[in-house]
Write an enzyme that holds these catalytic residues in place. Structure first.
Site, mmCIF file in Angstrom:
data_model
loop_
_atom_site.group_PDB
_atom_site.id
_atom_site.type_symbol
_atom_site.label_atom_id
_atom_site.label_comp_id
_atom_site.label_asym_id
_atom_site.label_seq_id
_atom_site.Cartn_x
_atom_site.Cartn_y
_atom_site.Cartn_z
ATOM 1 N N PRO A 9 -17.818 -7.728 8.732
ATOM 2 C CA PRO A 9 -18.894 -8.290 9.548
ATOM 3 C C PRO A 9 -19.791 -7.237 10.201
ATOM 4 C CG PRO A 9 -16.765 -8.641 10.602
ATOM 5 C CD PRO A 9 -16.494 -8.108 9.236
ATOM 6 N N ASN A 10 -21.066 -7.536 10.160
ATOM 7 C CA ASN A 10 -22.139 -6.765 10.788
ATOM 8 C C ASN A 10 -22.445 -5.438 10.102
ATOM 9 O OD1 ASN A 10 -22.606 -8.718 12.908
ATOM 10 N ND2 ASN A 10 -20.649 -8.032 13.735
ATOM 11 N N ARG A 17 -28.274 -1.459 13.360
ATOM 12 C CA ARG A 17 -27.350 -1.763 14.451
ATOM 13 C C ARG A 17 -26.810 -0.484 15.086
ATOM 14 N NH1 ARG A 17 -21.186 -3.276 13.664
ATOM 15 N NH2 ARG A 17 -20.635 -3.697 15.822
ATOM 16 N N TYR A 22 -23.423 4.206 14.560
ATOM 17 C CA TYR A 22 -23.250 4.001 13.124
ATOM 18 C C TYR A 22 -24.243 4.774 12.254
ATOM 19 C CZ TYR A 22 -20.322 0.225 14.817
ATOM 20 O OH TYR A 22 -19.353 -0.489 15.458
ATOM 21 N N ASN A 71 -13.642 -1.373 5.028
ATOM 22 C CA ASN A 71 -14.086 -1.294 6.416
ATOM 23 C C ASN A 71 -14.175 -2.737 6.881
ATOM 24 O OD1 ASN A 71 -15.379 -1.097 8.866
ATOM 25 N ND2 ASN A 71 -16.772 0.533 8.213
ATOM 26 N N ALA A 74 -14.907 -5.601 12.833
ATOM 27 C CA ALA A 74 -14.162 -6.159 13.960
ATOM 28 C C ALA A 74 -12.901 -6.903 13.524
ATOM 29 C CB ALA A 74 -15.063 -7.083 14.778
ATOM 30 N N HIS A 77 -9.303 -5.527 14.131
ATOM 31 C CA HIS A 77 -8.599 -5.647 15.403
ATOM 32 C C HIS A 77 -8.104 -7.067 15.677
ATOM 33 C CE1 HIS A 77 -10.646 -1.853 15.657
ATOM 34 N NE2 HIS A 77 -11.796 -2.465 15.601
ATOM 35 N N ASP A 84 -2.019 -9.873 5.721
ATOM 36 C CA ASP A 84 -1.197 -10.581 4.733
ATOM 37 C C ASP A 84 -1.768 -10.410 3.328
ATOM 38 O OD1 ASP A 84 0.541 -11.434 6.699
ATOM 39 O OD2 ASP A 84 -0.268 -13.470 6.787
ATOM 40 N N GLU A 95 -8.112 2.067 4.710
ATOM 41 C CA GLU A 95 -8.889 1.560 5.847
ATOM 42 C C GLU A 95 -9.882 2.636 6.274
ATOM 43 O OE1 GLU A 95 -8.095 0.385 10.542
ATOM 44 O OE2 GLU A 95 -6.399 0.482 9.165
ATOM 45 N N HIS A 97 -13.371 3.574 8.859
ATOM 46 C CA HIS A 97 -14.276 3.268 9.976
ATOM 47 C C HIS A 97 -15.316 4.377 10.062
ATOM 48 C CE1 HIS A 97 -11.650 0.076 11.294
ATOM 49 N NE2 HIS A 97 -10.642 0.918 11.106
ATOM 50 N N ILE A 98 -16.533 4.001 10.301
ATOM 51 C CA ILE A 98 -17.629 4.962 10.414
ATOM 52 C C ILE A 98 -17.497 5.764 11.705
ATOM 53 C CG2 ILE A 98 -20.139 5.163 10.649
ATOM 54 C CD1 ILE A 98 -20.248 2.584 8.829
ATOM 55 N N SER A 99 -17.219 5.060 12.794
ATOM 56 C CA SER A 99 -17.053 5.731 14.089
ATOM 57 C C SER A 99 -15.576 6.060 14.304
ATOM 58 C CB SER A 99 -17.551 4.823 15.220
ATOM 59 O OG SER A 99 -16.715 3.681 15.339
ATOM 60 N N ARG A 104 -13.614 4.786 21.399
ATOM 61 C CA ARG A 104 -14.404 3.622 21.807
ATOM 62 C C ARG A 104 -13.579 2.701 22.705
ATOM 63 N NH1 ARG A 104 -17.499 1.171 16.987
ATOM 64 N NH2 ARG A 104 -18.588 0.232 18.749
ATOM 65 N N ARG A 108 -10.436 -1.600 20.365
ATOM 66 C CA ARG A 108 -10.621 -1.065 19.016
ATOM 67 C C ARG A 108 -9.521 -0.068 18.630
ATOM 68 N NH1 ARG A 108 -15.810 -2.621 17.373
ATOM 69 N NH2 ARG A 108 -17.236 -2.975 19.107
#
Length: 139
Positions: A9-10, A17, A22, A71, A74, A77, A84, A95, A97-99, A104, A108
């Site tokens: 998402p996003n 954004r 990001y 990625n 949200a 978390h 599953d 997994e 993550h950009i940040s 943060r 998170r």
């Protein structure tokens, strides 16, 4: 070798954004550079703001592809359903993550998917995806 990059998402709003977190590049701009860097790898891409669509995509490729770079945004978390799904797949999932999520907000800092992923890469901007592809190639 076939690898799916799956963004949650996003992440369709990359480049727009919160560029301070990001960056200012869209994923559509970055993806061709990544594909060019790995010409012998078939890198496909899927993005969805819907958890069920992400699960459907992972189930579609998770038994025939060589890896998934995920990625989950949200959903990282919050989603036991993603955990599953990953647990049931044949191919490894990394997994991403950009940040640096650990710099943060505290919510998170916990990931529901890390425990079922091959590894976790965070904090290197869009280069986190390259590092994940490298990891899949070198496993």
């Amino acid at each position: 070798m076939k690898i799916l990059i799956l963004n949650g998402p996003n992440l369709n709003l990359l480049g727009v954004r919160e560029p301070g977190i990001y960056g200012s590049d869209s994923f559509d701009t970055y993806l061709p550079k990544l594909q060019q860097r790995f010409p012998d790898v078939e890198i496909s891409y899927f993005q969805s703001n819907v958890e069920g669509e992400m699960i459907n995509k992972m189930q579609e490729v998770g038994f025939s592809y060589d890896g998934i770079v995920l990625n989950a945004g949200a959903y990282t978390h919050t989603s036991v359903a993603l955990q599953d799904c990953i647990r049931s797949l044949k191919c490894p999932v990394i997994e991403v993550h950009i940040s640096n999520v650990h710099q943060r907000e505290e919510f998170r800092h916990h990931s529901y998917i890390s425990c079922v992923c091959k590894g976790v890469i965070c904090g290197f901007g869009l280069d986190s995806y390259r590092l994940a592809v490298d990891a899949l190639l070198n496993q």
